[in-house]
Motif scaffolding. Sequence first.
Motif, PDB file in Angstrom:
ATOM      1  N   LEU A 177       0.727  -1.368   0.100  1.00 52.40           N
ATOM      2  CA  LEU A 177       0.071   0.014   0.078  1.00 52.40           C
ATOM      3  C   LEU A 177       0.666   1.385   0.162  1.00 52.40           C
ATOM      4  CD1 LEU A 177      -3.031  -0.963   2.331  1.00 52.40           C
ATOM      5  CD2 LEU A 177      -3.352   0.093   0.097  1.00 52.40           C
ATOM      6  N   ILE A 178       1.828   1.177   0.983  1.00 55.43           N
ATOM      7  CA  ILE A 178       2.665   2.548   0.966  1.00 55.43           C
ATOM      8  C   ILE A 178       3.454   2.842  -0.266  1.00 55.43           C
ATOM      9  CG2 ILE A 178       4.736   3.584   2.225  1.00 55.43           C
ATOM     10  CD1 ILE A 178       3.589   2.026   4.885  1.00 55.43           C
ATOM     11  N   SER A 179       3.818   1.674  -0.828  1.00 59.26           N
ATOM     12  CA  SER A 179       4.637   2.001  -2.157  1.00 59.26           C
ATOM     13  C   SER A 179       3.976   2.323  -3.008  1.00 59.26           C
ATOM     14  CB  SER A 179       5.193   0.717  -2.307  1.00 59.26           C
ATOM     15  OG  SER A 179       6.424   0.837  -3.551  1.00 59.26           O
ATOM     16  N   LYS A 180       2.695   1.501  -3.597  1.00 60.39           N
ATOM     17  CA  LYS A 180       1.813   1.566  -4.707  1.00 60.39           C
ATOM     18  C   LYS A 180       1.040   2.935  -4.791  1.00 60.39           C
ATOM     19  CE  LYS A 180       1.366  -3.383  -5.535  1.00 60.39           C
ATOM     20  NZ  LYS A 180       2.394  -3.344  -6.459  1.00 60.39           N
ATOM     21  N   VAL A 181       0.769   3.408  -3.548  1.00 62.02           N
ATOM     22  CA  VAL A 181      -0.092   4.692  -3.519  1.00 62.02           C
ATOM     23  C   VAL A 181       0.637   5.745  -4.156  1.00 62.02           C
ATOM     24  CG1 VAL A 181       0.671   5.518  -1.238  1.00 62.02           C
ATOM     25  CG2 VAL A 181      -1.523   6.161  -1.929  1.00 62.02           C
ATOM     26  N   ARG A 182       1.947   5.727  -4.193  1.00 56.21           N
ATOM     27  CA  ARG A 182       2.813   6.836  -4.701  1.00 56.21           C
ATOM     28  C   ARG A 182       3.054   6.695  -6.282  1.00 56.21           C
ATOM     29  NH1 ARG A 182       8.810   5.061  -3.835  1.00 56.21           N
ATOM     30  NH2 ARG A 182       7.935   3.063  -4.349  1.00 56.21           N
ATOM     31  N   THR A 183       2.869   5.527  -6.574  1.00 58.22           N
ATOM     32  CA  THR A 183       2.856   5.185  -7.886  1.00 58.22           C
ATOM     33  C   THR A 183       1.429   5.528  -8.698  1.00 58.22           C
ATOM     34  OG1 THR A 183       4.183   3.230  -7.546  1.00 58.22           O
ATOM     35  CG2 THR A 183       3.208   3.251  -9.808  1.00 58.22           C
ATOM     36  N   ILE A 184       0.225   5.070  -8.090  1.00 57.33           N
ATOM     37  CA  ILE A 184      -1.045   5.538  -8.534  1.00 57.33           C
ATOM     38  C   ILE A 184      -0.994   6.955  -8.462  1.00 57.33           C
ATOM     39  CG2 ILE A 184      -3.563   5.647  -7.764  1.00 57.33           C
ATOM     40  CD1 ILE A 184      -3.075   2.806  -6.236  1.00 57.33           C
ATOM     41  N   ALA A 185      -0.554   7.982  -7.579  1.00 59.03           N
ATOM     42  CA  ALA A 185      -0.690   9.242  -7.710  1.00 59.03           C
ATOM     43  C   ALA A 185       0.060  10.037  -8.819  1.00 59.03           C
ATOM     44  CB  ALA A 185      -0.025   9.723  -6.079  1.00 59.03           C
ATOM     45  N   ALA A 186       1.257   9.400  -8.968  1.00 60.46           N
ATOM     46  CA  ALA A 186       2.062  10.006 -10.037  1.00 60.46           C
ATOM     47  C   ALA A 186       1.480   9.594 -11.375  1.00 60.46           C
ATOM     48  CB  ALA A 186       3.455   9.256  -9.817  1.00 60.46           C
ATOM     49  N   PHE A 187       1.052   8.287 -11.390  1.00 60.61           N
ATOM     50  CA  PHE A 187       0.361   7.718 -12.929  1.00 60.61           C
ATOM     51  C   PHE A 187      -0.964   8.712 -13.069  1.00 60.61           C
ATOM     52  CE2 PHE A 187       2.084   3.262 -13.600  1.00 60.61           C
ATOM     53  CZ  PHE A 187       3.275   3.705 -13.741  1.00 60.61           C
ATOM     54  N   SER A 188      -1.609   9.020 -12.137  1.00 61.55           N
ATOM     55  CA  SER A 188      -2.952   9.894 -12.236  1.00 61.55           C
ATOM     56  C   SER A 188      -2.566  11.215 -12.558  1.00 61.55           C
ATOM     57  CB  SER A 188      -4.088   9.846 -11.219  1.00 61.55           C
ATOM     58  OG  SER A 188      -3.382  10.552 -10.195  1.00 61.55           O
ATOM     59  N   TYR A 189      -1.310  11.883 -12.293  1.00 64.66           N
ATOM     60  CA  TYR A 189      -0.872  13.207 -12.839  1.00 64.66           C
ATOM     61  C   TYR A 189      -0.409  13.260 -14.103  1.00 64.66           C
ATOM     62  CZ  TYR A 189       2.028  17.399 -13.280  1.00 64.66           C
ATOM     63  OH  TYR A 189       2.515  18.280 -13.607  1.00 64.66           O
ATOM     64  N   LYS A 190       0.355  12.104 -14.366  1.00 66.98           N
ATOM     65  CA  LYS A 190       0.880  11.974 -16.040  1.00 66.98           C
ATOM     66  C   LYS A 190      -0.360  11.827 -16.647  1.00 66.98           C
ATOM     67  CE  LYS A 190       5.313  12.014 -15.945  1.00 66.98           C
ATOM     68  NZ  LYS A 190       6.004  13.422 -16.363  1.00 66.98           N
ATOM     69  N   LYS A 191      -1.531  11.078 -16.365  1.00 67.25           N
ATOM     70  CA  LYS A 191      -2.584  10.867 -17.388  1.00 67.25           C
ATOM     71  C   LYS A 191      -3.339  12.249 -17.311  1.00 67.25           C
ATOM     72  CE  LYS A 191      -6.652   8.419 -18.403  1.00 67.25           C
ATOM     73  NZ  LYS A 191      -6.993   8.668 -19.664  1.00 67.25           N
ATOM     74  N   SER A 192      -3.421  12.978 -16.291  1.00 67.95           N
ATOM     75  CA  SER A 192      -4.295  14.332 -16.523  1.00 67.95           C
ATOM     76  C   SER A 192      -3.527  15.319 -17.336  1.00 67.95           C
ATOM     77  CB  SER A 192      -4.326  14.689 -14.995  1.00 67.95           C
ATOM     78  OG  SER A 192      -3.023  15.403 -14.589  1.00 67.95           O
ATOM     79  N   ILE A 193      -2.152  15.247 -17.429  1.00 61.31           N
ATOM     80  CA  ILE A 193      -1.492  16.260 -18.546  1.00 61.31           C
ATOM     81  C   ILE A 193      -1.326  15.490 -19.786  1.00 61.31           C
ATOM     82  CG2 ILE A 193      -0.488  17.637 -16.564  1.00 61.31           C
ATOM     83  CD1 ILE A 193       2.172  16.315 -16.769  1.00 61.31           C
ATOM     84  N   GLY A 194      -1.820  14.303 -19.984  1.00 60.53           N
ATOM     85  CA  GLY A 194      -1.428  13.482 -21.205  1.00 60.53           C
ATOM     86  C   GLY A 194       0.050  13.470 -21.439  1.00 60.53           C
ATOM     87  N   GLN A 195       0.820  13.122 -20.509  1.00 56.97           N
ATOM     88  CA  GLN A 195       2.114  12.572 -20.866  1.00 56.97           C
ATOM     89  C   GLN A 195       2.111  10.827 -20.339  1.00 56.97           C
ATOM     90  OE1 GLN A 195       5.120  14.656 -18.137  1.00 56.97           O
ATOM     91  NE2 GLN A 195       4.702  16.466 -19.541  1.00 56.97           N
ATOM     92  N   PRO A 196       3.367  10.431 -21.131  1.00 55.37           N
ATOM     93  CA  PRO A 196       3.229   9.040 -20.841  1.00 55.37           C
ATOM     94  C   PRO A 196       3.490   8.513 -19.136  1.00 55.37           C
ATOM     95  CG  PRO A 196       5.261   9.827 -22.064  1.00 55.37           C
ATOM     96  CD  PRO A 196       4.039  10.918 -21.928  1.00 55.37           C
ATOM     97  N   MET A 197       3.043   7.678 -18.839  1.00 53.66           N
ATOM     98  CA  MET A 197       3.607   7.417 -17.388  1.00 53.66           C
ATOM     99  C   MET A 197       4.632   6.860 -17.181  1.00 53.66           C
ATOM    100  SD  MET A 197      -0.114   5.420 -16.598  1.00 53.66           S
ATOM    101  CE  MET A 197      -1.534   5.993 -16.699  1.00 53.66           C
ATOM    102  N   ARG A 198       5.532   7.188 -16.160  1.00 53.53           N
ATOM    103  CA  ARG A 198       6.959   6.823 -15.976  1.00 53.53           C
ATOM    104  C   ARG A 198       6.925   5.867 -15.027  1.00 53.53           C
ATOM    105  NH1 ARG A 198      11.265   9.258 -18.561  1.00 53.53           N
ATOM    106  NH2 ARG A 198      11.738   7.226 -17.876  1.00 53.53           N
ATOM    107  N   TYR A 199       7.717   4.635 -15.231  1.00 54.62           N
ATOM    108  CA  TYR A 199       7.579   3.494 -14.583  1.00 54.62           C
ATOM    109  C   TYR A 199       8.664   3.971 -13.273  1.00 54.62           C
ATOM    110  CZ  TYR A 199       5.193   0.479 -17.539  1.00 54.62           C
ATOM    111  OH  TYR A 199       4.254  -0.181 -18.100  1.00 54.62           O
ATOM    112  N   PRO A 200       8.347   3.188 -11.955  1.00 55.69           N
ATOM    113  CA  PRO A 200       9.315   3.702 -10.979  1.00 55.69           C
ATOM    114  C   PRO A 200      10.537   3.244 -11.007  1.00 55.69           C
ATOM    115  CG  PRO A 200       7.695   1.875 -10.260  1.00 55.69           C
ATOM    116  CD  PRO A 200       7.303   2.456 -11.618  1.00 55.69           C
ATOM    117  N   ASN A 201      11.732   3.927 -10.666  1.00 52.56           N
ATOM    118  CA  ASN A 201      13.076   3.565 -10.536  1.00 52.56           C
ATOM    119  C   ASN A 201      13.472   2.805  -9.305  1.00 52.56           C
ATOM    120  OD1 ASN A 201      15.920   3.459 -10.552  1.00 52.56           O
ATOM    121  ND2 ASN A 201      15.918   5.499 -11.935  1.00 52.56           N
ATOM    122  N   PRO A 202      13.844   1.528  -9.387  1.00 47.70           N
ATOM    123  CA  PRO A 202      14.147   1.015  -8.103  1.00 47.70           C
ATOM    124  C   PRO A 202      15.253   1.564  -7.536  1.00 47.70           C
ATOM    125  CG  PRO A 202      14.462  -0.657 -10.123  1.00 47.70           C
ATOM    126  CD  PRO A 202      13.797   0.463 -10.502  1.00 47.70           C
TER     127      PRO A 202
END
Length: 436
Positions: A177-202
């Motif tokens: 949950l703690i990890s994915k919530v951050r990915t979900i938040a960033a993906f929703s931002y990218k989607k809202s501005i029409g940019q490709p989603m950036r995968y996390p960098n380990p």
Amino acid sequence: MSNATEVKSPNTESKTAHLTLPDGQSLELPVVVGSENEHAIDIAALRGSTGHITIDPAYGNTGACSSDITYIDGDKGILRYRGYPIEQLAEHSSYAEVAYLLIWGELPTADELSHFRWLLTENEMLHEGLRNAFEGFPPYGHPMAILSAMINASACYHPDMMQLEDDEHMPLAAAKLISKVRTIAAFSYKKSIGQPMRYPNPNLSYCANFLHMMFSIPYARYEPEPEVIRALSLFLILHADHEQNCSTSTVRMVGSSRANLSASVASGVCALWGPLHGGANMAVIKMLEQIQQTGMPVSEYVEKVKKRELKLMGFGHRVYKNFDPRAKILKKAADDLLSTLGISDPKLDIAKELEEAALTDEYFVERKLYPNVDFYSGIILNAIGIPTNMFTVMFAIGRMPGWIAHWYEAFKESGRICRPRQVYTGPNVRDYPAAK
Ligand code: CMC
């Protein structure tokens, strides 16, 4: 993971409170005492013994549970996570360490922390099915709606998050949950501005990774200043828990029906959304922008607040009646970050002017209204580049460990379902009208 979180019962003092009711019934009620000498009257036997209930709309005076997690003394401006003062955690700790502390009750050893960080990294990706689900939302969809829906949906892809009958699954579920919530938040931002989603960098830390997913683009990797990463970490630490606030109480309430962890925290996101709670951080920036854009003198805004035409957002708190220690830390952090980045933000000046005007005005003094956590946090988020409509999402990312800790504490107690009562004030019995 160490398992130091033993759920303790509050002490029941030998003292009792004596209650006499208008019909002559009387009752001895136990007085329970917390570890910081807080006293509470245990009324659990009241209805069974006398037929009376207590009524306390908005729960200003009701303790819903006893808890080992966070201590607040609102009169002295004290906030502690598991006994550690927030000022010390803000200065010395990391968000991952604070998350661990909140959920498991003790600061992690170096090995425990590195294992927890590894779990966060291992679980940073979203299932492709979940990633594709973003396509179902319009680009202008509110990120809080998307966050809550996606957290709930994540349990469909990770059924283990719904099977927490034993302690073994908890570390993984919490990390997911703690990890994915951050990915979900960033993906929703990218989607809202029409940019490709950036995968996390380990290879990146929790905060740097979030900033990478938010601001990197395919041909340019975003390299944040260390001060930006530190400011984000501080923001998350300060938001990580706040005992029985509206969203946390919601999480505990939903969890009391034995709803699973992700369903319970998804409901916490919804409770947080409101402008009287986490949504206030967006409302503060809108207020400061409005003052800036209209050129309204701060004194005029304050007068309008006193006439109840407007509200001073980011001011006032149910518990803090002296100062909110988080606001103090964030005010300094906002100053520091802006000066390091060489940003001059007139909103910070307006906020300081508003604070000064309010703190010397009888209306605010009398009501003990002080800046709360949301008053300066938006200035920091603005400087980091977070768009205003994501502010409450940032609060939700920060609060995730607190929600998990409270859900887990209540889960381990296996208490009864939360079910308040009411005093009915509607019509007395009446007959359904005869058909005409
Ligand atoms: N501006 C003007 N007057 C206020 C404010 C404010 N921000 N906050 C409280 N008051 C007045 C209120 O009108 C009332 O006056 P009176 O007694 O004359 O009717 C008195 O102060 C007591 O307020 P209350 O609404 O009974 O206090 P509460 O404990 O129910 O509400 C609060 C607490 C935080 C919801 C409220 O202070 C508020 O609405 N603040 C603005 C929104 C905000 O900043 N929320 C973030 C809270 S901290 C982070 C979080 O929890 O998420």
